[in-house]
Design an enzyme around this catalytic site. Structure first.
Site, PDB file in Angstrom:
ATOM      1  N   GLY A  59       0.802  -1.211   0.000  1.00 12.45           N
ATOM      2  CA  GLY A  59       0.000   0.000   0.000  1.00 12.45           C
ATOM      3  C   GLY A  59       0.836   1.263   0.000  1.00 12.45           C
ATOM      4  CB  SER A  71       3.271  -3.526  -3.211  1.00 13.51           C
ATOM      5  OG  SER A  71       3.421  -2.217  -3.703  1.00 13.51           O
TER       6      SER A  71
END
Length: 497
Positions: free
Chosen positions: A94, A175
Site C-alpha cells: 500500500g 509491493s
C-alpha cells in the site's frame, strides 16, 4: 461457532470455527504510543474473544475510525492437522501509507495447504515511517519495521499453540510489504525466526537513506509550523498530520529515487546495512527466496491521475545512468520489439523499476550460494482494475488470495470481489499451489518444471495460460540493457582512476 481457548504468551484467546478452519482476528501483539517503539500490551487472564479484525492503521480515508495503537494480527489454521504446519507470515502493501491485514482472508489458503496463514497490521505513513530522532524525538526508529519484527517475534513464540511450526515460517509480502520483507530478512533481529522469503512486486529502490528521511521530517515539521518544537507533533490531530504529509509528499516525491516519500530507512541502527549488500555477502544463502512481479506493473501508475511520481523519477534515473542517448536507444528498442497490445514506454519503465532490480537481487542471492526462483505474472484477472489495465501491479495478489472460484472483497481498498473465469481459476490455482509448495518445502515446483535461478541459466516462470518458463537473459532488450550497463560501469571505472 467459537473455538476453545488457545493460550498465548499474553493470555488465552478464543476465535471462530467455520468449514474446518479456525480463525483468530484482531489478536494484539503489541501496543505503542505515537512515535514510540512498540511494546508488549498488558497481559490478560480471562479468555479474550478475537473474532473481528482489529482497527485499521490510520491512513487516508480511514482517519476517523482508525486507532493509532493498531498492532494486531490475524491467524487462520486448519482443524485436525496431525503435524505442525508451515506458516505464511504476510506483510501487506500500500505504498507504505495504506492497507491492512483485513484485506487478506487466509481461510482458503489455510485449508488448501494445509498451512497456517498470518496477516498483520503495522503503522503506516508518518506514524510508521517519519524519522524524528534527529530532531530530539526518540531514537532511530523505523517504527513500521519494528512493528513487523514484533509481530514476527509473537508468531515465533506462539504459533506452535495454533498448530504451526515455528521453524517453517515464510516471511512474505507484496509491493511495500515486499520491500519490508527484503529489509527485515537481512536484520539480526529476525535471524532464526523465518526459514524462507517471498517478495512480490518489490519496488526497485526499496530502502531510503537517512538523509532523505531527515529531509522529509524537516519538511513535515515546517509544514506544521513546529520547526522549533518537534515534540509537539505527538499531539497534532491525525487529520492535520496526514494533511501536512500529503502536501509535503506532492512537493518532494519527484526528488526521490523511488517516487515515494516513505519506506524502510537505512538508519544504521534498526537497519544497519543496505539489504542488497547482505544478500550479496552470503549471510542469507540458507534462505530459499522467491521473487515475483507482474508483467505490466507500471500501467496502474501511468493511468493514475496525475501519473504517479515514480513514472517521472524512473525515466530520470535511466537518463542519469545511461544519458539521453541511452534512453532514446532503449525506447526505440522497446518500440521495435513491442507486442501488439504493449505500450513500449510502460514496458521500459516496468523493466527499469520492477523487473530488472528483482533479477539483480536474484543474481546476488544465487551468486552467494542461495536458492532463488524468479517469476512474472502475465495473466490479467477478470476483475477491476485488471479488466481494463491487464496484469498490472497487484494482479498476482488478487489471484493469490482468491477463494476459488471467487475473488475476495478488499474492504480497506474498497474493491469488490466477484466470480472468476476458467482462466482465472486455472492460473490462480497454479500460483497458489506453487506458493504452498514453497511454504512447505522451500521449492515452488517440486517437479522441476521451474528450475531455480542460477548464473549459468536464468529461468523466468510465467504465470499465464499455459504456465511456462522462458530464459530471462535472451532477446534484444536484454542485450541492450547489458550493453548500456557495461558501458556505464566502464565509464565510472575510468572516472574513478
Amino acid at each position: 461457532m467459537l473455538t476453545n481457548a488457545v493460550q498465548t504468551t499474553l493470555g488465552p484467546i478464543i476465535g471462530a470455527e467455520q468449514e474446518a478452519v479456525r480463525t483468530f482476528k484482531g489478536v494484539p501483539f503489541a501496543t505503542a504510543r505515537r512515535f514510540s517503539k512498540a511494546t508488549p500490551p498488558p497481559a490478560w487472564t480471562e479468555p479474550r474473544r478475537c473474532t473481528d479484525y482489529g482497527a485499521y492503521a490510520p491512513q487516508p480515508g480511514h482517519l476517523d475510525s482508525a486507532e493509532e495503537s493498531c498492532l494486531s494480527l490475524n491467524i487462520w489454521t486448519p482443524v485436525g492437522a496431525d503435524r505442525p504446519l508451515p506458516v505464511l507470515f504476510f506483510i501487506h502493501g500500500g505504498a507504505f501509507v495504506t492497507g491492512g491485514g483485513a484485506d487478506y482472508d487466509g481461510a482458503f489458503l489455510a485449508a488448501r495447504g494445509p498451512a497456517i496463514i498470518v496477516t498483520i497490521n503495522y503503522r503506516l505513513g508518518p506514524l510508521g515511517f517519519l524519522q524524528l530522532h534527529r530532531h530530539g524525538l526518540g531514537e532511530a526508529n523505523n517504527l513500521a519495521v519494528s512493528d513487523s519484527l514484533a509481530a514476527l517475534d509473537w508468531v515465533h513464540a506462539n504459533i506452535a499453540n495454533f498448530g504451526g511450526d515455528p521453524d517453517k515460517v515464510t516471511l512474505s509480502g507484496q509491493s511495500a510489504g515486499a520491500s519490508m520483507v527484503i529489509a527485515i530478512a537481512t536484520l539480526p533481529q529476525a535471524k532464526g525466526k523465518f526459514s524462507r522469503a517471498l517478495a512480490l512486486s518489490a519496488p526497485g529502490r526499496n530502502i531510503m537513506s537517512a538523509d532523505h528521511a531527515d529531509h522529509v521530517a524537516r519538511r513535515v515539521l515546517a509544514e506544521l509550523g513546529l520547526e522549533g518544537d518537534a515534540s509537539a507533533i505527538s499531539t497534532v490531530p491525525l487529520h492535520e498530520l496526514f494533511g501536512a504529509v500529503e502536501r509535503v509528499g506532492r512537493g518532494i516525491a519527484d526528488e526521490t529515487a523511488s517516487g515515494t516519500v516513505f519506506g524502510p530507512v537505512l538508519d544504521g541502527t534498526i537497519i544497519p546495512r543496505e539489504p542488497r549488500d547482505v544478500f550479496a555477502d552470503g549471510r542469507l544463502r540458507h534462505i530459499p527466496l522467491w521473487l515475483g512481479s507482474c508483467r505490466d506493473e507500471m500501467v496502474m501508475f501511468l493511468k493514475s491521475t496525475p501519473p504517479a511520481a515514480m513514472i517521472r523519477t524512473t525515466e530520470r534515473n535511466v537518463r542519469v545512468a545511461f544519458g539521453d542517448a541511452g534512453w532514446e536507444r532503449l525506447l526505440a528498442c522497446y518500440r521495435g520489439s513491442a507486442r501488439p497490445d504493449e505500450d513500449p514506454y510502460e514496458a521500459l519503465l516496468s523493466d527499469a523499476f520492477w523487473h530488472r532490480p528483482m533479477a539483480d537481487l536474484a543474481r546476488l542471492h544465487s551468486a552467494a550460494g542461495g536458492a532463488v526462483w524468479l517469476s512474472r505474472f502475465d495473466h490479467g484477472p477478470a476483475l477491476e482494475p485488471f479488466l481494463s489495465q491487464g496484469p498490472t501491479h497487484g494482479a498476482d495478489n488478487a489471484c493469490l488470495w482468491a477463494h476459488l472460484p471467487e475473488f475476495i472483497d478488499r474492504p480497506i481498498l474498497k474493491r469488490k470481489g466477484g466470480p472468476m473465469t476458467p482462466a482465472d481459476i486455472d492460473v490462480a490455482a497454479r500460483f497458489q499451489t506453487s506458493l504452498l509448495r514453497f511454504v512447505t518445502s522451500g521449492e515452488p515446483d517440486v517437479a522441476q518444471a521451474w528450475p531455480r535461478f542460477e548464473q549459468s541459466r536464468e529461468p523466468l516462470a510465467i504465470f499465464a495460460q499455459p504456465f511456462h518458463v522462458v530464459p530471462l537473459n535472451e532477446g534484444t532488450r536484454f542485450r541492450l540493457w547489458a550493453e548500456l550497463s557495461a558501458s556505464s560501469d566502464n565509464k565510472k571505472m575510468r572516472e574513478a582512476v
